[in-house]
Motif scaffolding. Structure first.
Motif, PDB file in Angstrom:
ATOM      1  N   LEU A   1       4.374  -1.469   5.574  1.00 36.56           N
ATOM      2  CA  LEU A   1       5.755  -1.131   5.249  1.00 36.56           C
ATOM      3  C   LEU A   1       6.482  -0.845   6.559  1.00 36.56           C
ATOM      4  O   LEU A   1       5.985  -0.076   7.389  1.00 36.56           O
ATOM      5  N   PRO A   2       7.635  -1.471   6.795  1.00 40.61           N
ATOM      6  CA  PRO A   2       8.299  -1.313   8.098  1.00 40.61           C
ATOM      7  C   PRO A   2       8.708   0.130   8.352  1.00 40.61           C
ATOM      8  O   PRO A   2       9.250   0.816   7.487  1.00 40.61           O
ATOM      9  N   ALA A   3       8.468   0.571   9.585  1.00 40.92           N
ATOM     10  CA  ALA A   3       8.727   1.962   9.949  1.00 40.92           C
ATOM     11  C   ALA A   3      10.219   2.283   9.995  1.00 40.92           C
ATOM     12  O   ALA A   3      10.604   3.455   9.901  1.00 40.92           O
ATOM     13  N   ASP A   4      11.060   1.249  10.138  1.00 42.70           N
ATOM     14  CA  ASP A   4      12.499   1.499  10.255  1.00 42.70           C
ATOM     15  C   ASP A   4      13.233   1.325   8.936  1.00 42.70           C
ATOM     16  O   ASP A   4      14.466   1.256   8.915  1.00 42.70           O
ATOM     17  N   ALA A   5      12.509   1.262   7.822  1.00 42.96           N
ATOM     18  CA  ALA A   5      13.158   1.163   6.516  1.00 42.96           C
ATOM     19  C   ALA A   5      13.746   2.510   6.127  1.00 42.96           C
ATOM     20  O   ALA A   5      13.114   3.557   6.309  1.00 42.96           O
ATOM     21  N   GLY A   6      14.957   2.501   5.576  1.00 43.34           N
ATOM     22  CA  GLY A   6      15.564   3.726   5.091  1.00 43.34           C
ATOM     23  C   GLY A   6      15.224   4.002   3.641  1.00 43.34           C
ATOM     24  O   GLY A   6      15.306   5.146   3.176  1.00 43.34           O
ATOM     25  N   LEU A   7      14.844   2.948   2.905  1.00 42.52           N
ATOM     26  CA  LEU A   7      14.528   3.073   1.484  1.00 42.52           C
ATOM     27  C   LEU A   7      13.369   2.153   1.161  1.00 42.52           C
ATOM     28  O   LEU A   7      13.313   1.014   1.636  1.00 42.52           O
ATOM     29  N   VAL A   8      12.439   2.640   0.356  1.00 41.04           N
ATOM     30  CA  VAL A   8      11.380   1.811  -0.202  1.00 41.04           C
ATOM     31  C   VAL A   8      11.591   1.758  -1.710  1.00 41.04           C
ATOM     32  O   VAL A   8      11.729   2.801  -2.356  1.00 41.04           O
ATOM     33  N   VAL A   9      11.637   0.555  -2.252  1.00 40.42           N
ATOM     34  CA  VAL A   9      11.756   0.365  -3.692  1.00 40.42           C
ATOM     35  C   VAL A   9      10.441  -0.204  -4.207  1.00 40.42           C
ATOM     36  O   VAL A   9       9.993  -1.261  -3.754  1.00 40.42           O
TER      37      VAL A   9
END
Length: 485
Positions: A288-296
């Motif tokens: 999962l990318p470390a710079d994601a602001g939201l995980v759906v």
């Protein structure tokens, strides 16, 4: 007498769904009473029809293109894969059981009666029915008892137009090869062919058309260019997940773990339509990318199996790190169930695993129950105080302390759960991202400013644009005027 044409493909994902939707909109704009029909669909992207049952999301979209309410009869047989070898079987909108591949082959002749009953329902009062096949008629090993392609076409006496996808290469061989291996009685059902997804100068393929017609004797109905508007429509076939590219850097990155039995992933389409949002589909083996602001975490047809694989991929650890960095998490349906402390399946509905530890991000537990909830729903977002609409398709009952902080009010009843810090929430409501006001407030809370697109209006415009393009590149009069006998 109702006219009908059937689009069959040289393979899966050649663009039949989009072409049927575009032709439906084109015919409707010409004043015809047009209806879609797909005898058998295999997809975990389901919709709740206007008459209250499950159908393939594609047929819901095609009904929208026709400007008519959707019906279970537009997709009488829906197969929802639950494992590598078995699927749940939905007939005329209702679950009738499960079967593995070989068992289903034996069941198909029994399902033809339901298919033909639905066929009569759909064509009643229509000027035109546009039928979509499944897979390819060249799968002659499956011809006996076929209800999806030539078996249906022959039974209903519907002329067939074969669709070839030039983008994947080998289109001449795929069409000529289909002609070569079809039995003569099936070959006679094909009135002609069309080429889809052409890029560049179409005149460069004139010799290709001549070669295909020379080998087969079939009529060409035209060459369809790459329809850019199709990218703004809900994706129906999970095949597209294999090639979704990561976008360019934008204001917000949303990460979506691609579950093995991902379901209703068109929930994400309104987010993908946002110009300031990058939706990254994370495949098995990727982080999962470390710079994601939201995980759906999306829906799943096999919550327990997908939760097991979630851990095997190390996504549970990535998710914990994401939250420590201040990220947010949303779970929808099966994804919501995974967020809890445990998922229990005492009756073995999903398989041999009767209980599995959840991700522990919400203080809830889910128990799988045999009765399936299938309904269109109105709702209100508790989190953002806006109106929602969507649908529910799920097994299971979820309870726990965090349910005292519901995410939405669904048909007047609290649904879902929110973590004490508000950064994790889940709901059974599919389609919540499609509400423009909700999406704007959600994205605004994550730092995206400047307003949002009107998603449903974009879908309608895309259908209109496709209809116009098809009118310019196909022999529409020839297609819509095809008759048998």
């Amino acid at each position: 007498m109702t006219r009908a044409i059937m689009l069959q493909g040289t393979g899966s994902d050649v663009g039949k769904t989009v072409l049927v939707a575009g032709l439906c909109r084109l015919a409707a704009k010409r004043g015809l009473k047009v209806r879609p029909f797909k005898p058998q669909n295999m997809s975990n992207n389901a919709a709740v029809s206007d008459d209250g049952g499950e159908i393939g999301r594609a047929q819901w979209l095609q009904a929208l293109a026709c400007g008519v309410p959707s019906s279970v009869h537009m997709n009488p047989v829906l197969l929802k894969p639950q494992s590598e070898t078995g699927s749940q079987i939905v007939v005329q909108g209702r679950v009738v059981g499960q079967a593995k591949g070989r068992e289903y082959q034996r069941l198909k002749p029994q399902l033809m009666d339901a298919v033909m009953q639905s066929w009569e329902e759909v064509r009643a009062g229509a000027d035109l029915v546009i039928v979509e096949g499944a897979g390819s008629p060249a799968e002659i090993n499956l011809r006996a008892g076929d209800i999806a392609n030539m078996g249906f076409a022959a039974r209903a006496n519907v002329p067939v137009v074969l669709v070839g996808d030039i983008d994947r290469g080998g289109v001449i061989a795929s069409i000529v090869g289909t002609h070569a291996i079809l039995p003569e009685e099936d070959r006679r059902m094909i009135a002609g062919y069309l080429i889809n997804k052409f890029r560049g100068d179409i005149s460069l393929f004139d010799d290709g058309l001549a070669a295909i017609t020379g080998f087969t004797g079939w009529r060409s109905f035209g060459v369809v260019p790459w329809l850019k508007a199709a990218g703004r429509l809900p994706a129906e076939d999970s095949v597209v997940l294999e090639r979704l590219a990561k976008g360019e850097g934008r204001a917000l990155k949303i990460a979506v773990p691609v579950l093995d039995r991902i379901a209703n992933f068109d929930d994400l389409d309104p987010l993908k339509a946002e110009p300031q949002v990058e939706v990254v589909m994370v495949r098995s083996g990727e982080r999962l990318p470390a710079d994601a602001g939201l995980v759906v975490i999306p829906g799943s047809k096999s919550t327990i199996g997908d939760l097991k694989r979630f851990r095997e991929n190390g996504w549970d650890r990535d998710l914990q790190m994401h939250l420590r960095r201040g990220g947010h998490v949303i779970g929808i349906c099966g994804g919501y169930q995974m967020l809890g402390r445990a998922v229990r399946d005492p009756d073995g509905i999903e398989g041999d695993i009767r209980e599995i530890e959840g991700l522990g991000l919400l203080d809830i537990e889910t128990v799988m129950e045999p009765e399936k909830t299938v309904r269109n729903s109105t709702a209100h977002s508790v989190v953002f105080d806006v109106t929602l609409e969507g649908y529910e398709i799920h097994l299971g009952r979820t309870t726990g302390p965090d349910c005292n902080r519901p995410a939405v009010i669904l048909n007047g009843v609290p649904d879902g759960a929110v973590s004490p810090d508000g950064r994790v929430f889940g709901t059974y409501l599919h389609g919540l991202f499609g509400a423009d006001a909700f999406r704007e407030k959600l994205l605004g809370s994550l730092g995206v400013t400047g307003g949002t697109v009107s998603y449903r209006a974009e879908v309608e415009r895309a259908l209109d644009e496709m209809a116009e393009e098809l009118a310019g590149c196909l022999d529409v009069e020839g297609l819509l005027g095809l008759e048998r006998g």
